[in-house]
Design an enzyme around this catalytic site. Structure first.
Site, mmCIF file in Angstrom:
data_model
loop_
_atom_site.group_PDB
_atom_site.id
_atom_site.type_symbol
_atom_site.label_atom_id
_atom_site.label_comp_id
_atom_site.label_asym_id
_atom_site.label_seq_id
_atom_site.Cartn_x
_atom_site.Cartn_y
_atom_site.Cartn_z
ATOM 1 N N THR A 128 0.957 -1.359 -0.060
ATOM 2 C CA THR A 128 -0.120 -0.082 0.081
ATOM 3 C C THR A 128 0.825 1.380 0.056
ATOM 4 O O THR A 128 1.847 1.299 0.366
ATOM 5 C CB THR A 128 -0.929 -0.010 1.284
ATOM 6 O OG1 THR A 128 -1.454 1.438 1.350
ATOM 7 C CG2 THR A 128 -0.165 -0.331 2.591
ATOM 8 N N GLU A 130 0.121 3.542 1.858
ATOM 9 C CA GLU A 130 0.214 3.892 3.112
ATOM 10 C C GLU A 130 1.865 3.830 3.774
ATOM 11 O O GLU A 130 2.268 4.217 4.720
ATOM 12 C CB GLU A 130 -0.514 3.109 4.303
ATOM 13 C CG GLU A 130 -2.128 3.741 4.107
ATOM 14 C CD GLU A 130 -2.412 5.074 4.610
ATOM 15 O OE1 GLU A 130 -1.843 5.368 5.755
ATOM 16 O OE2 GLU A 130 -2.821 5.852 3.795
ATOM 17 N N TYR A 152 -1.561 0.231 11.130
ATOM 18 C CA TYR A 152 -1.751 -0.466 9.701
ATOM 19 C C TYR A 152 -0.731 -0.413 8.823
ATOM 20 O O TYR A 152 -0.265 -1.484 8.353
ATOM 21 C CB TYR A 152 -3.019 0.435 9.138
ATOM 22 C CG TYR A 152 -3.352 -0.107 7.672
ATOM 23 C CD1 TYR A 152 -3.786 -1.317 7.231
ATOM 24 C CD2 TYR A 152 -2.909 0.634 6.607
ATOM 25 C CE1 TYR A 152 -3.939 -1.641 5.848
ATOM 26 C CE2 TYR A 152 -3.023 0.140 5.432
ATOM 27 C CZ TYR A 152 -3.703 -0.941 4.875
ATOM 28 O OH TYR A 152 -3.880 -1.223 3.743
ATOM 29 N N LYS A 156 1.582 -3.608 7.447
ATOM 30 C CA LYS A 156 1.908 -3.718 6.203
ATOM 31 C C LYS A 156 3.210 -3.677 5.552
ATOM 32 O O LYS A 156 3.635 -4.386 4.561
ATOM 33 C CB LYS A 156 1.048 -2.735 5.114
ATOM 34 C CG LYS A 156 -0.472 -3.124 5.193
ATOM 35 C CD LYS A 156 -0.830 -4.156 4.010
ATOM 36 C CE LYS A 156 -2.271 -4.147 4.078
ATOM 37 N NZ LYS A 156 -2.543 -5.272 3.016
HETATM 38 P P1 NAP Z 1 -11.622 -4.462 1.927
HETATM 39 O O1 NAP Z 1 -12.688 -4.037 1.292
HETATM 40 O O2 NAP Z 1 -11.535 -3.966 3.408
HETATM 41 O O3 NAP Z 1 -11.566 -6.222 2.005
HETATM 42 C C1 NAP Z 1 -10.687 -6.740 2.844
HETATM 43 C C2 NAP Z 1 -10.759 -8.163 2.983
HETATM 44 O O4 NAP Z 1 -10.050 -8.975 3.900
HETATM 45 C C3 NAP Z 1 -12.246 -8.715 3.184
HETATM 46 O O5 NAP Z 1 -12.664 -9.840 2.316
HETATM 47 C C4 NAP Z 1 -12.261 -9.218 4.463
HETATM 48 O O6 NAP Z 1 -13.464 -10.264 4.755
HETATM 49 C C5 NAP Z 1 -10.835 -9.966 4.604
HETATM 50 N N1 NAP Z 1 -10.386 -10.010 6.046
HETATM 51 C C6 NAP Z 1 -10.329 -9.049 6.808
HETATM 52 N N2 NAP Z 1 -9.424 -9.619 7.982
HETATM 53 C C7 NAP Z 1 -9.484 -10.911 7.458
HETATM 54 C C8 NAP Z 1 -8.866 -12.098 8.560
HETATM 55 N N3 NAP Z 1 -8.599 -11.961 9.618
HETATM 56 N N4 NAP Z 1 -9.153 -13.099 7.866
HETATM 57 C C9 NAP Z 1 -9.323 -13.535 6.380
HETATM 58 N N5 NAP Z 1 -9.973 -12.524 5.770
HETATM 59 C C10 NAP Z 1 -10.050 -11.366 6.399
HETATM 60 O O7 NAP Z 1 -10.247 -4.195 1.355
HETATM 61 P P2 NAP Z 1 -9.838 -3.680 -0.286
HETATM 62 O O8 NAP Z 1 -9.896 -2.292 -0.285
HETATM 63 O O9 NAP Z 1 -10.623 -4.756 -1.117
HETATM 64 O O10 NAP Z 1 -8.149 -3.915 -0.264
HETATM 65 C C11 NAP Z 1 -7.847 -5.176 -0.577
HETATM 66 C C12 NAP Z 1 -6.633 -5.190 0.062
HETATM 67 O O11 NAP Z 1 -5.575 -4.287 -0.506
HETATM 68 C C13 NAP Z 1 -6.070 -4.967 1.397
HETATM 69 O O12 NAP Z 1 -5.037 -5.865 1.837
HETATM 70 C C14 NAP Z 1 -5.737 -3.466 1.780
HETATM 71 O O13 NAP Z 1 -4.893 -3.456 2.748
HETATM 72 C C15 NAP Z 1 -4.906 -3.428 0.385
HETATM 73 N N6 NAP Z 1 -4.836 -2.018 -0.169
HETATM 74 C C16 NAP Z 1 -6.433 -1.356 -0.557
HETATM 75 C C17 NAP Z 1 -6.210 -0.241 -1.157
HETATM 76 C C18 NAP Z 1 -7.399 0.577 -1.473
HETATM 77 O O14 NAP Z 1 -7.230 1.801 -1.800
HETATM 78 N N7 NAP Z 1 -8.391 -0.164 -1.570
HETATM 79 C C19 NAP Z 1 -4.954 0.426 -1.423
HETATM 80 C C20 NAP Z 1 -3.837 -0.387 -0.975
HETATM 81 C C21 NAP Z 1 -3.932 -1.631 -0.544
HETATM 82 P P3 NAP Z 1 -14.558 -9.774 5.644
HETATM 83 O O15 NAP Z 1 -15.454 -9.464 4.150
HETATM 84 O O16 NAP Z 1 -15.145 -10.873 6.242
HETATM 85 O O17 NAP Z 1 -14.514 -8.636 6.441
HETATM 86 N N1 GDD Z 2 -12.194 7.251 6.627
HETATM 87 C C1 GDD Z 2 -12.369 8.484 6.783
HETATM 88 N N2 GDD Z 2 -13.368 9.206 7.218
HETATM 89 N N3 GDD Z 2 -11.234 9.604 6.324
HETATM 90 C C2 GDD Z 2 -11.332 10.808 6.348
HETATM 91 C C3 GDD Z 2 -12.518 11.400 6.863
HETATM 92 C C4 GDD Z 2 -13.691 10.592 7.240
HETATM 93 O O1 GDD Z 2 -14.741 10.856 7.529
HETATM 94 N N4 GDD Z 2 -12.502 12.653 6.938
HETATM 95 C C5 GDD Z 2 -11.159 13.015 6.170
HETATM 96 N N5 GDD Z 2 -10.805 11.823 6.093
HETATM 97 C C6 GDD Z 2 -9.081 11.571 5.393
HETATM 98 C C7 GDD Z 2 -8.302 10.467 6.233
HETATM 99 O O2 GDD Z 2 -7.751 11.372 7.389
HETATM 100 C C8 GDD Z 2 -7.410 10.293 5.215
HETATM 101 O O3 GDD Z 2 -6.280 11.215 5.143
HETATM 102 C C9 GDD Z 2 -8.047 10.296 3.959
HETATM 103 O O4 GDD Z 2 -9.357 11.197 4.204
HETATM 104 C C10 GDD Z 2 -8.421 9.095 3.294
HETATM 105 O O5 GDD Z 2 -8.937 8.274 4.381
HETATM 106 P P1 GDD Z 2 -9.413 6.804 3.887
HETATM 107 O O6 GDD Z 2 -10.727 6.809 2.721
HETATM 108 O O7 GDD Z 2 -9.901 6.190 5.266
HETATM 109 O O8 GDD Z 2 -8.348 5.796 3.133
HETATM 110 P P2 GDD Z 2 -6.791 5.659 3.691
HETATM 111 O O9 GDD Z 2 -6.036 6.649 2.855
HETATM 112 O O10 GDD Z 2 -6.528 5.976 5.353
HETATM 113 O O11 GDD Z 2 -6.589 4.345 3.444
HETATM 114 C C11 GDD Z 2 -7.141 3.640 2.198
HETATM 115 O O12 GDD Z 2 -6.247 3.631 1.255
HETATM 116 C C12 GDD Z 2 -5.005 3.052 1.728
HETATM 117 C C13 GDD Z 2 -3.960 3.343 0.456
HETATM 118 O O13 GDD Z 2 -3.248 4.368 0.635
HETATM 119 C C14 GDD Z 2 -7.331 1.922 2.779
HETATM 120 O O14 GDD Z 2 -7.719 1.403 1.586
HETATM 121 C C15 GDD Z 2 -5.990 1.199 3.081
HETATM 122 O O15 GDD Z 2 -6.329 -0.168 3.257
HETATM 123 C C16 GDD Z 2 -5.144 1.584 1.818
HETATM 124 O O16 GDD Z 2 -3.772 0.791 2.192
#
Ligand code: NAP
Ligand code: GDD
Length: 363
Positions: A128, A130, A152, A156
């Protein structure tokens, strides 16, 4: 030969899109699910029952369950997407986050070795942006130093490095995608983009009065999840296992996302004030619809993410402009307008916005 893939986290945003992609390519797709007292399989409900789609109970904190499923299906590709993926939640549940997001990755790698799949199974790890955290360079690329800034991100980082270690120590084909934020109509409702699009739709339809947010000035490089899962697959088809930054190369603030989402529902926002006193005002009615709440501030926040996807463009043929920021926000808003309308008229989501507009249900 039919290829067999295992997706951990198949019920998540990315897992569901990736499952669709792999099924479309003719894979036998297996996914892990967790037991829950309520059914949260909404994102994959349309895939269940398909002959090449299989689900298995396994948890990232449970080595035996992972060993069992990997030993049983002997996949050629594993996409490790399962994680406690919410940054703010990781401050409240740091140990759980470390167990799943850090040690969980190790459990997958060891299970592959123990099942004798060291040289036959390719592994994708969901790293990520992050990891860059308190950023030391803008934009961030594969050589930018990591400075994780949340429990987190620290977890990661372990996942990222253990994948590199196993690649070098055992010659395993495992690689990490350093993906910047990617969103969609399937995004979890507590991530900022989805929270905004859902609230905009509800406010537009009189179902919610106000939206409370945290840091409005945070910059993110937001792309469309459906485009990003393609890169996961491409990484595992590479000649060599390598890590890649996947991003659009453009950044926007939370405030900008908010302004555009409300614009798409027909509300023009003007932001006035600063910090915790900043407010988003509906220009037409003068009503305050967005307010800042310190409840959504994080003890440490990552505020300036901008990815440089040049390596992925060059080597994977990644097109960072496939879905623009404007298009992404429009897709999410439109889906939420339909969802909120369907809830209102007591229907399952099975129609589109045009139909609701034509019927006069959305005005
Ligand atoms: P998400 O929607 O939160 O999905 C997370 C998945 O992980 C869900 O299927 C969840 O299952 C499963 N999970 C959580 N805890 C678990 C456990 N203890 N054992 C088995 N499964 C578990 O996340 P996403 O946005 O699809 O992201 C997918 C991956 O990419 C994650 O690793 C995230 O950290 C990473 N990532 C995401 C982003 C982004 O912007 N979306 C960016 C960079 C990296 P349940 O449905 O049962 O909760
Ligand atoms: N969630 C959330 N809720 N974030 C907020 C809010 C709020 O009400 N208001 C402002 N933010 C700001 C957070 O402080 C952060 O700076 C930004 O919006 C994005 O927050 P999120 O949407 O929660 O995503 P994230 O960037 O912290 O994390 C997501 O992206 C990562 C990749 O950079 C997740 O998907 C992570 O799993 C992933 O690794």
């Amino acid at each position: 030969m039919v290829r067999v893939a295992l997706i951990t986290g198949v019920t998540g945003q990315d897992g569901s899109f990736l499952a669709e992609l792999l099924l479309g390519k003719g894979y036998e797709v297996h996914g892990t699910i967790r037991r829950s007292s309520v059914d949260f399989r909404e994102r994959i409900a349309h895939l269940e029952g398909q002959p090449h789609f299989h689900l298995h109970y396994a948890d990232m904190s449970d080595s035996m369950s992972l060993l069992q499923v990997i030993g049983l299906i002997r996949p050629q590709e594993i996409y490790n997407l399962a994680a406690q993926s919410h940054v703010q939640v990781s401050f409240d549940a740091p140990e759980f986050t470390a167990n799943v997001d850090a040690t969980g990755v190790l459990r997958i790698l060891e299970a592959v070795r123990l099942c004798g799949l060291t040289h036959s199974c390719r592994i994708y790890q969901a790293s990520t942006s992050e990891l860059y955290g308190k950023v030391e360079q803008i934009p961030q690329n594969e050589d930018t130093p990591f400075h994780p800034y949340s429990p987190y991100a620290v977890a990661k980082l372990y996942g990222h490095w253990i994948v590199r270690e196993y690649r070098e120590a055992y010659g395993m084909f495992c690689c990490a995608g350093i993906l910047f934020n990617h969103e969609s109509e399937r995004r979890g409702e507590t991530f900022v983009t989805r929270k905004i699009t859902l609230a905009a739709a509800r406010i537009r339809q009189g179902k919610q009065k106000k939206l409370y947010l945290g840091n409005l000035s945070s910059y993110r490089d937001w792309g469309y999840a459906k485009d990003y899962v393609e890169c996961m697959w491409l990484m595992l088809q590479n000649i060599k296992p390598e890590d890649y930054v996947i991003a659009t190369g453009k950044q926007h603030t939370v405030r900008e996302f908010c302004r555009l989402a409300f614009h798409y529902v027909g509300i023009e926002l003007e932001f006035v004030g600063e910090g915790v006193d900043e407010k988003g005002v509906d220009r037409r009615s003068g009503e305050i619809v967005v307010e800042v709440s310190p409840d959504f501030y994080r003890p440490t926040d990552v505020v300036n993410l901008l990815g440089d996807p040049s390596k992925a463009c060059r080597e994977l043929g990644w097109n960072p402009e496939k879905t623009s920021f404007e298009e992404l926000v429009r897709i999410m808003v439109e889906a939420d307008m339909v969802k909120v309308t369907a809830e209102q008229v007591g229907e399952h989501v099975r129609t589109n916005l045009t139909e609701y507009l034509e019927k006069g249900i959305v005005k």
